[in-house]
Write an enzyme that holds these catalytic residues in place. Structure first.
Site, PDB file in Angstrom:
ATOM      1  N   HIS A   1       0.804  -1.228   0.000  1.00 34.10           N
ATOM      2  CA  HIS A   1       0.000   0.000   0.000  1.00 34.10           C
ATOM      3  C   HIS A   1       0.836   1.277   0.000  1.00 34.10           C
ATOM      4  O   HIS A   1       0.405   2.303  -0.500  1.00 34.10           O
ATOM      5  CB  HIS A   1      -1.001  -0.002   1.166  1.00 34.10           C
ATOM      6  N   ASP A   2       2.028   1.235   0.537  1.00 36.16           N
ATOM      7  CA  ASP A   2       2.896   2.422   0.601  1.00 36.16           C
ATOM      8  C   ASP A   2       4.029   2.394  -0.425  1.00 36.16           C
ATOM      9  O   ASP A   2       5.013   3.123  -0.282  1.00 36.16           O
ATOM     10  CB  ASP A   2       3.502   2.568   2.006  1.00 36.16           C
TER      11      ASP A   2
ATOM     12  N   HIS B   1      -6.143   4.480   0.247  1.00 35.31           N
ATOM     13  CA  HIS B   1      -6.007   4.140   1.671  1.00 35.31           C
ATOM     14  C   HIS B   1      -5.917   5.350   2.602  1.00 35.31           C
ATOM     15  O   HIS B   1      -5.949   5.195   3.822  1.00 35.31           O
ATOM     16  CB  HIS B   1      -4.864   3.145   1.915  1.00 35.31           C
ATOM     17  N   HIS B   2      -5.856   6.556   2.051  1.00 35.14           N
ATOM     18  CA  HIS B   2      -5.931   7.773   2.867  1.00 35.14           C
ATOM     19  C   HIS B   2      -7.204   8.581   2.597  1.00 35.14           C
ATOM     20  O   HIS B   2      -7.310   9.735   3.012  1.00 35.14           O
ATOM     21  CB  HIS B   2      -4.689   8.646   2.668  1.00 35.14           C
TER      22      HIS B   2
ATOM     23  N   LYS C   1       5.903   5.480  -1.589  1.00 35.31           N
ATOM     24  CA  LYS C   1       6.870   6.207  -0.750  1.00 35.31           C
ATOM     25  C   LYS C   1       8.290   6.074  -1.276  1.00 35.31           C
ATOM     26  O   LYS C   1       9.185   6.774  -0.807  1.00 35.31           O
ATOM     27  CB  LYS C   1       6.784   5.737   0.705  1.00 35.31           C
TER      28      LYS C   1
ATOM     29  N   ASP D   1      -4.052   0.714   8.441  1.00 37.04           N
ATOM     30  CA  ASP D   1      -2.881   1.577   8.276  1.00 37.04           C
ATOM     31  C   ASP D   1      -2.703   2.500   9.475  1.00 37.04           C
ATOM     32  O   ASP D   1      -1.610   2.604  10.034  1.00 37.04           O
ATOM     33  CB  ASP D   1      -3.020   2.382   6.985  1.00 37.04           C
TER      34      ASP D   1
END
Length: 171
Positions: free
Chosen positions: A38-39, A91-92, A42, A120
């Site tokens: 999911h990240d 997801h945010h 980054k 998360d």
């Protein structure tokens, strides 16, 4: 340094939530993969921003927020049988529309992404970060209860609280 462990914790918690919600084994595999990557966006954030011991400024916050769209751009070309790209992108997002990157709300957000959002934040709060200490389980539960029905889907919050307070799941 915390990213790999964080993504593993998110994946484990998302799968535990999905299992309590009656997801099939196949759909749980999709949640696991979504949690593990999911990240991924980054990767484009400079390490000095991610590992800074203090708060980020507004410009740096915007760079950090781009991880959802960068990750989506990376993952959307992979033909998954699950909505993994949506999990990475959404997801945010918050059910009240206050999230990012698109300000989606309610049913505009996939169920898997709603699960990922709770997993998360719970995983992140349970971890030490260079800019803050980890939170206690009581503080984590208090925060997600406050955001229940605002940022987070109520059913998912309730299931998550049962999981993390049940004693059989270690964050």
């Amino acid at each position: 340094p915390y990213t790999a462990g964080h993504q593993n914790r998110v994946a484990r918690l998302a799968v535990a939530i999905g299992a309590k919600m009656g997801f099939s084994d196949d759909d749980l595999e999709g949640l696991k993969i979504g949690g593990l990557i999911h990240d991924i966006g980054k990767i484009q954030i400079p390490a000095e921003i991610l590992n800074r011991p203090g708060p980020v400024n507004e410009f740096e916050r915007l760079i950090v927020q781009e991880h959802t769209t960068v990750g989506y751009d990376i993952i959307s070309t992979v033909d998954f049988p699950w909505p993994v790209a949506d999990m990475v992108l959404q997801h945010h997002e918050n059910i009240d529309g206050s999230g990012y990157p698109n300000g989606l709300k309610g049913d505009e957000i996939t169920l898997e992404s709603k699960i990922m959002a709770v997993a998360d934040v719970v995983a992140a709060m349970s971890e030490y970060r260079p800019y803050r200490d980890m939170f206690s389980i009581a503080d984590i539960v208090s925060l997600i209860k406050q955001e229940r029905g605002k940022k987070f889907e109520p059913e998912i919050v309730d299931i998550c609280i049962n999981i993390i307070q049940g004693g059989s799941f270690n964050l």
